[in-house]
Write an enzyme that holds these catalytic residues in place. Structure first.
Site, short mmCIF file in Angstrom:
data_model
loop_
_atom_site.label_atom_id
_atom_site.label_comp_id
_atom_site.label_asym_id
_atom_site.label_seq_id
_atom_site.Cartn_x
_atom_site.Cartn_y
_atom_site.Cartn_z
N ARG A 68 0.87 -1.18 0.00
CA ARG A 68 0.00 0.00 0.00
C ARG A 68 0.91 1.23 0.00
NH1 ARG A 68 -2.58 -3.49 3.45
NH2 ARG A 68 -4.71 -4.01 2.81
N HIS A 117 -6.61 -9.99 1.72
CA HIS A 117 -8.02 -9.89 1.39
C HIS A 117 -8.79 -11.03 2.04
CE1 HIS A 117 -7.07 -7.54 -2.57
NE2 HIS A 117 -7.10 -6.75 -1.52
N ARG A 142 0.40 -0.98 -6.75
CA ARG A 142 0.13 -2.25 -6.05
C ARG A 142 -0.69 -3.20 -6.92
NH1 ARG A 142 -3.46 -3.86 -1.13
NH2 ARG A 142 -2.02 -5.15 0.02
N HIS A 150 -2.99 3.27 -5.76
CA HIS A 150 -3.09 1.80 -5.77
C HIS A 150 -2.72 1.21 -7.12
CE1 HIS A 150 -4.62 0.31 -1.91
NE2 HIS A 150 -5.11 1.53 -1.76
N LYS A 185 -2.20 -0.25 7.76
CA LYS A 185 -3.65 -0.43 7.75
C LYS A 185 -4.10 -1.64 8.56
CE LYS A 185 -7.65 -0.93 4.73
NZ LYS A 185 -8.12 -0.97 3.33
N TYR A 234 -10.08 -6.57 -7.19
CA TYR A 234 -9.02 -5.60 -6.88
C TYR A 234 -8.01 -5.52 -8.02
CZ TYR A 234 -5.22 -3.29 -4.38
OH TYR A 234 -4.23 -2.41 -4.01
#
Length: 198
Positions: free
Chosen positions: A41, A170, A147, A144, A70, A179
């Site tokens: 991230r 996830h 990533r 993002h 996070k 994603y």
């Protein structure tokens, strides 16, 4: 808000890397190359320091571990060949590397250089600008993007969705598929790749 996409074209990725190295924009080069090779991230990527990637002998590590901002979970990062070459280049060509506390994605407006990292908004502007510079004007870009590019190309190179789910922390493989922006044409290409097997 539009969904951010990965950079799907390897050719465009190479153009960006070559462009940044050619222009000797080492901070931006580090952001891009380490971003697409570490799969972190943006907040975790920006906070990486020399001490994260260099061992006590001054050599680049094979891997390192960070605690994600996070999730608070630990994430082990392998320093692959591309990332190692990037680190060697930025330590040789940029003003950072002498101090273990220097940030890899350094702010060029603070002195001495290396004591602060760039903001998320600055990272966004850099990613957007480099994507536009190679004609990716319609790509929905965000922080993002780096990533997701890591994940998308990992998947294209045979890394399982389950392994990427674990890497990205996830809850489900469906979340990981969404994603990464895996499209129907990607799935069809997977089936078509089997044509040569039989």
């Amino acid at each position: 808000m539009a969904k951010v996409e990965p950079i799907r074209s390897k050719r465009k990725i190479k153009q960006i890397v070559n462009q940044l190295a050619g222009a000797e924009k080492w901070r931006d080069y580090a952001l891009f190359v380490l971003g697409i090779n570490f799969g972190l991230r943006i907040g975790d990527l920006l906070k990486l320091q020399v001490k994260n990637v260099i061992d006590s002998n001054g050599d680049i590590k094979a891997e390192f571990e960070i605690q994600e901002e996070k999730t608070k979970k630990f994430n082990s990062i392998t320093i692959n060949k591309s990332a190692q070459e990037c680190l060697e280049l930025i330590f040789k060509k940029s003003p950072i590397g002498d101090k273990k506390e220097d940030y890899l994605i350094y702010n060029t407006r603070t002195f001495p250089i290396g004591i602060k990292f760039i903001s998320r908004s600055q990272a966004y502007r850099i990613v957007k600008k480099v994507c536009e510079s190679v004609g990716l004007n319609d790509l929905r870009v965000g922080t993002h993007t780096l990533r997701k590019t890591f994940g998308y190309h990992s998947w294209k190179n045979g890394i399982s969705i389950e392994a990427l789910q674990e890497k990205f922390k996830h809850r489900s493989t469906e979340t990981t598929r969404k994603y990464l922006g895996i499209e129907k044409k990607d799935v069809v290409a997977t089936y078509n790749a089997l044509d040569d097997l039989f």
